[in-house]
Design an enzyme around this catalytic site. Structure first.
Site, PDB file in Angstrom:
ATOM      1  N   ASN A   1      -1.600   1.847  -7.575  1.00 10.84           N
ATOM      2  CA  ASN A   1      -2.982   1.205  -7.133  1.00 10.84           C
ATOM      3  C   ASN A   1      -3.951   1.744  -8.220  1.00 10.84           C
ATOM      4  OD1 ASN A   1      -1.820   0.481  -4.661  1.00 10.84           O
ATOM      5  ND2 ASN A   1      -3.241   1.554  -3.422  1.00 10.84           N
TER       6      ASN A   1
ATOM      7  N   TYR B   1      10.470   6.655  -5.152  1.00  2.88           N
ATOM      8  CA  TYR B   1      10.189   5.384  -5.408  1.00  2.88           C
ATOM      9  C   TYR B   1      11.240   4.591  -6.231  1.00  2.88           C
ATOM     10  CZ  TYR B   1       5.669   6.640  -3.510  1.00  2.88           C
ATOM     11  OH  TYR B   1       4.747   7.206  -2.481  1.00  2.88           O
TER      12      TYR B   1
ATOM     13  N   HIS C   1       9.011  -2.359  -5.098  1.00  4.57           N
ATOM     14  CA  HIS C   1       7.731  -2.265  -5.560  1.00  4.57           C
ATOM     15  C   HIS C   1       7.726  -1.750  -6.915  1.00  4.57           C
ATOM     16  CE1 HIS C   1       3.499  -3.096  -4.986  1.00  4.57           C
ATOM     17  NE2 HIS C   1       3.075  -1.972  -4.531  1.00  4.57           N
TER      18      HIS C   1
END
Length: 197
Positions: A76, A24, A29
């Site tokens: 999340n 990532y 994000h």
């Protein structure tokens, strides 16, 4: 200088949102992580201590002792890490600055808000849900909208910035450093008037 950072001394928490792991790194994000890394670099902090399910560093910004955080829980579940630190240091939501990506802003744009809803950002939703408060100052950094309707949102936010966008992002994360200085100095209005373009 000894004991400078005892458990009662942290005055603010600044949290960059993102996802842990090489997969990532430098994705849209992870803009919150990118901004927090820039802040840590500017203030000479190593954001490498694993505490509260986050990589953390303690540093002084505008004369205030600030805990920098990069939650390692995945986006999340960001609230799990943030509320642990809030509870430990007894820091209210008003003194927890969240830095994260926003698809409604173009790359290079930044918006500061005193508080508000999650706006569909799941990391922010987790923090609000677990803390029971929406009163978090936030620095939203633009990552641009999906280039066309064929893109799935998840694929878009997990895509990488172009070389040109990274150069633009470098400038906006410098501005995020200055905005954070204003916020921890109690001048969020000045941060908003200067950087809400």
């Amino acid at each position: 200088m000894f004991g400078l950072f005892n458990s009662g001394s942290i005055e603010y928490i600044a949290v960059g949102l993102g996802n842990p792991g090489k997969k990532y790194e430098n994705t849209r994000h992870n803009t919150g992580f990118i901004a927090i890394d820039k802040i840590a670099e500017k203030y000479g902090c190593n954001i490498n201590r694993l505490k509260y399910n986050a990589l953390t560093a303690e540093c002084v910004i505008a004369g205030k002792k600030v805990l920098l955080m990069k939650p390692q829980t995945f986006m999340n579940l960001s609230g799990e890490a943030v509320t642990q630190a809030m509870n430990f240091y007894k820091i209210p939501a008003e003194k927890v600055v969240i830095i994260f990506d926003d698809i409604s802003l173009d790359v290079g744009r930044m918006r500061i808000r005193r508080k508000g809803s999650d706006g569909g950002q799941r990391g922010v939703r987790s923090i609000i849900g677990l803390s029971g408060s929406e009163n978090f100052p936030r620095i939203k950094i633009g990552i641009g909208e999906k280039p066309h309707s064929g893109w799935q949102l998840a694929d878009w936010v997990l895509s990488r910035f172009t070389k040109e966008e990274i150069e633009t992002l470098d400038k906006v994360t410098d501005n995020a450093c200055k905005a954070l200085e204003y916020i921890v100095s109690g001048n969020i209005d000045k941060a908003m008037s200067e950087y809400n373009s």
